[in-house]
Design a protein around this motif. Structure first.
Motif, PDB file in Angstrom:
ATOM      1  N   PRO A 127       0.769  -0.762  -0.291  1.00 39.05           N
ATOM      2  CA  PRO A 127      -0.078   0.336   0.074  1.00 39.05           C
ATOM      3  C   PRO A 127       0.867   1.293   0.460  1.00 39.05           C
ATOM      4  O   PRO A 127       1.821   1.479   0.607  1.00 39.05           O
ATOM      5  N   ASN A 128       0.764   2.211  -0.654  1.00 40.33           N
ATOM      6  CA  ASN A 128       0.755   3.402  -0.914  1.00 40.33           C
ATOM      7  C   ASN A 128       0.771   4.514   0.804  1.00 40.33           C
ATOM      8  O   ASN A 128       1.982   5.342   0.704  1.00 40.33           O
ATOM      9  N   ASN A 129      -0.084   3.996   1.430  1.00 37.93           N
ATOM     10  CA  ASN A 129       0.240   4.746   3.150  1.00 37.93           C
ATOM     11  C   ASN A 129       0.848   4.137   2.949  1.00 37.93           C
ATOM     12  O   ASN A 129       1.544   4.897   4.716  1.00 37.93           O
ATOM     13  N   GLU A 181      -1.578   1.623  -5.365  1.00 36.79           N
ATOM     14  CA  GLU A 181      -1.530   2.440  -4.580  1.00 36.79           C
ATOM     15  C   GLU A 181      -2.334   2.237  -2.959  1.00 36.79           C
ATOM     16  O   GLU A 181      -1.836   2.924  -2.477  1.00 36.79           O
ATOM     17  N   ARG A 182      -2.898   1.629  -3.326  1.00 38.69           N
ATOM     18  CA  ARG A 182      -3.941   1.296  -2.212  1.00 38.69           C
ATOM     19  C   ARG A 182      -3.392  -0.080  -1.583  1.00 38.69           C
ATOM     20  O   ARG A 182      -4.529  -0.461  -0.578  1.00 38.69           O
ATOM     21  N   ASP A 195     -11.082  12.626   0.464  1.00 35.58           N
ATOM     22  CA  ASP A 195     -10.952  11.017   0.708  1.00 35.58           C
ATOM     23  C   ASP A 195     -12.181  10.402   1.823  1.00 35.58           C
ATOM     24  O   ASP A 195     -12.435  11.748   2.193  1.00 35.58           O
ATOM     25  N   VAL A 241     -15.568   4.536  -1.977  1.00 37.19           N
ATOM     26  CA  VAL A 241     -13.971   4.377  -2.444  1.00 37.19           C
ATOM     27  C   VAL A 241     -14.042   4.548  -4.121  1.00 37.19           C
ATOM     28  O   VAL A 241     -13.631   5.116  -4.986  1.00 37.19           O
TER      29      VAL A 241
END
Length: 626
Positions: free
Chosen positions: A39-41, A205-206, A252, A103
């Motif tokens: 995940p990007n986070n 990305e998620r 978001d 989402v």
């Protein structure tokens, strides 16, 4: 204070005059290879060159002042610990294989906004194309077709900023070709490859991996296709001289609907949802984890603001149908698969009290999550979907039957009390004393199992002997009201309880030793006394043949026997609630009931002395093990 400063200093290093933050990552994460869908986070944890989790995280704090550095390090410690928890959860559970509708909608809106924002950047800067030479060749006889509605030729040389006329021609040509590609995609209901690549990038990305045939993937493909077509229609209008503003970046869902249910649970479990929040007991966290797991099996992992009343009712009804004491191979199945079985009638029903606890827990978690993320004040119109869904009869008093005098006689005339028998599962003297103490003190099994020798005390001023039920030395209690002092009835002294306590002290020569050694935390959540309770119920059913309807008679029934003794003695409910550790509701008589220090020890002792013990206890005498 010095220890606290030293704790901060382990996260601080000085390079030159500047302080830096350093967080050494745990051994189970450090250097671990990660998949492409990380995940990007969580990208801050990754060394992109190696494709592995970093050994440590370092960051300049941009200050030479130690006090400022400590303050900034405190924030980064909290943030990094959250990253570590999320990374562990991702590695344990793998990437999400579903995506909520909100989402999907958000990603499609962001796709439209990003395409128009990128177009703004291109038009502001320009490409600097100059096709003068080609136009000269056209004037010599090589014709270039002119598009309909083409604006007049402007300057071909680039200005200081913006597009040239030739930039516009090239851009319009590309937009028209790609728009035709999109129209074909809509007709075929199949996005072009370059749109699908954008979908893949958004999912990566998620950290989400959707199977190609997943309904969510098809929905996301179509939404991306529609958003891209809308964006290209806007680009065409811009090319034709119409002003089309770029919409603001869509918020978001996390900003409007809060974090996902599992993220909220993890923060609640760690005690980090709200300032000053306490970390829940391990047994409470285990019960809550059961509720969250079953919800996710039914409805996925939506954001807490997206959980509906229908979701909540569905979970309540499913848990009510879910039996207890399922075999391990059935228990681990997803909830829908369990409910589809045709043998559920072979297992005990879940009590309304237990169901009420489940609903209360998930209601509390959502409420704290909503407070933490201001869901009630950010325009989402949030209200707790589980509010008011507890079953009508959710009082534990209604879910157990007290043992009758005849059944008590069977218990206390068994070989444990008449022949000195000590079954292995009964853990020595615990088999003798726990039932006796529960009847005469109303203490819960978990409270008795955690007692230390020093918890049996004598009040110096009055000479009253009592059990001090407290949360000292690592003990845990069900609720704040469970912390109490319970005077010992004279029948306990005649049976020999104080002799037993003295014997335990002499055995270990340690006042902090466990009163009942051998009772250790077991099972998930580490609940103390759980295995002993299992032994007691098996012994009650198989040896004593005491079987209650729908499992309404168990060790907890002894505590209900004490409550009946209080009622028979016409003791006020406030007083016997103080003895049993129940929260006194007060019958709606106001907050004055909560003022003061509660019922004095002397009053409690008088009340306990007035209780008429079961006749089965009067003949008991404890003898020291040989």
């Amino acid at each position: 204070m010095q220890g606290r400063l030293m704790g901060f200093m382990t996260y601080l290093i000085r390079r030159g005059v500047t302080w830096h933050f350093r967080f050494r990552l745990p051994d189970d994460l450090r250097g671990r290879a990660v998949a492409a869908y990380w995940p990007n986070n969580l990208s801050a944890l990754i060394n992109p060159k190696l494709g592995r989790i970093k050994q440590e995280i370092t960051e300049s704090l941009r200050t030479s002042d130690n006090s400022i550095a400590r303050a900034r390090a405190g924030v980064r410690i909290s943030d990094t610990e959250l990253l570590v928890r999320e990374a562990r959860r991702f590695l344990a559970e793998g990437p999400a294989r579903t995506i909520p509708e909100d989402v999907i909608e958000h990603l499609a809106q962001r796709r439209l906004q990003e395409l128009l924002a990128a177009d703004d950047a291109v038009r502001a800067k320009g490409l600097g194309l100059d096709m003068t030479a080609m136009r000269s060749a056209a004037a010599s006889g090589l014709l270039i077709c002119k598009r309909e509605n083409q604006p007049p030729h402007g300057p071909t040389s680039p200005d200081r900023s913006g597009m040239t006329r030739d930039d516009l021609d090239l851009f319009a040509f590309g937009v028209d070709r790609l728009a035709a590609d999109l129209r074909l995609g809509v007709a075929l209901r199949r996005p072009p490859n370059w749109v699908q690549a954008a979908v893949d990038a958004a999912l990566a990305e998620r950290g989400i991996v959707l199977p190609p045939d997943a309904p969510e993937r098809e929905a996301l493909d179509i939404e991306f296709l529609a958003a891209t077509q809308r964006a290209f229609a806007a680009l065409k209008m811009r090319n034709e001289g119409h002003f089309v503003p770029t919409p603001p970046s869509p918020p978001d869902p996390a900003e409007r609907l809060g974090p996902t249910l599992s993220e909220t649970f993890e923060q609640w479990k760690a005690g980090t949802l709200l300032p000053g929040m306490k970390v829940p007991r391990s047994s409470t966290a285990t019960e809550a984890e059961f509720c969250i797991r079953r919800f996710r099996e039914l409805h996925g992992d939506p954001r807490i603001g997206a959980i509906t009343r229908e979701h909540a009712r569905s979970l309540r009804d499913a848990l009510w149908r879910l039996p207890t004491r399922l075999p391990a191979h059935v228990e681990k199945l997803p909830l829908p698969d369990i409910l589809a079985r045709n043998d559920l009638g072979d297992y005990p029903r879940r009590s309304s009290g237990t169901l009420g606890k489940h609903i209360t827990l998930i209601t509390a978690i959502l409420s704290k999550g909503a407070d933490a993320y201001d869901l009630k004040f950010n325009g989402a119109g949030w209200s707790n979907p589980f509010e008011g869904l507890k079953p009508e009869n959710n009082d534990d008093e209604l879910n157990r039957d007290p043992l009758s005098p005849e059944e008590l006689a069977i218990v206390f005339s068994s070989p444990i009390y008449t022949q000195g028998e000590r079954p292995r599962g009964g853990k020595g003297e615990a088999a003798y004393w726990l039932p006796v103490l529960s009847v005469m003190t109303s203490a819960r099994l978990s409270e008795l199992a955690q007692l230390r020798v020093c918890d049996v005390r004598r009040d110096e001023g009055t000479g009253i002997d009592y059990l001090d039920i407290n949360d000292e030395r690592g003990k845990t209690l069900k609720a704040a009201s469970a912390k109490r002092q319970v005077p010992l009835h004279m029948v306990l002294l005649r049976i020999g309880f104080l002799d037993f306590v003295a014997w335990r002290y002499a055995s270990d020569e340690d006042a902090t030793a466990k009163l009942f050694p051998g009772l250790e935390p077991t099972g998930k959540g580490g609940r103390i006394g759980k295995s002993w309770s299992k032994w007691f119920n098996n012994w009650r059913r198989s040896k004593l043949k005491i079987v209650g309807e729908d499992s309404r008679k168990d060790f907890h029934s002894l505590r209900h026997t004490f409550k009946d003794m209080c009622r028979a003695a016409r003791i006020e409910e406030e007083v016997h609630d103080a003895l049993t550790g129940n929260s006194f509701k007060g019958g709606g008589k106001g907050v004055g009931r909560r003022y003061g220090n509660g019922v004095p020890l002397e009053v409690r002792a008088e009340v306990v002395a007035s209780l008429k013990p079961p006749g089965a206890l009067l003949q008991l005498r404890w003898t020291k093990p040989s």
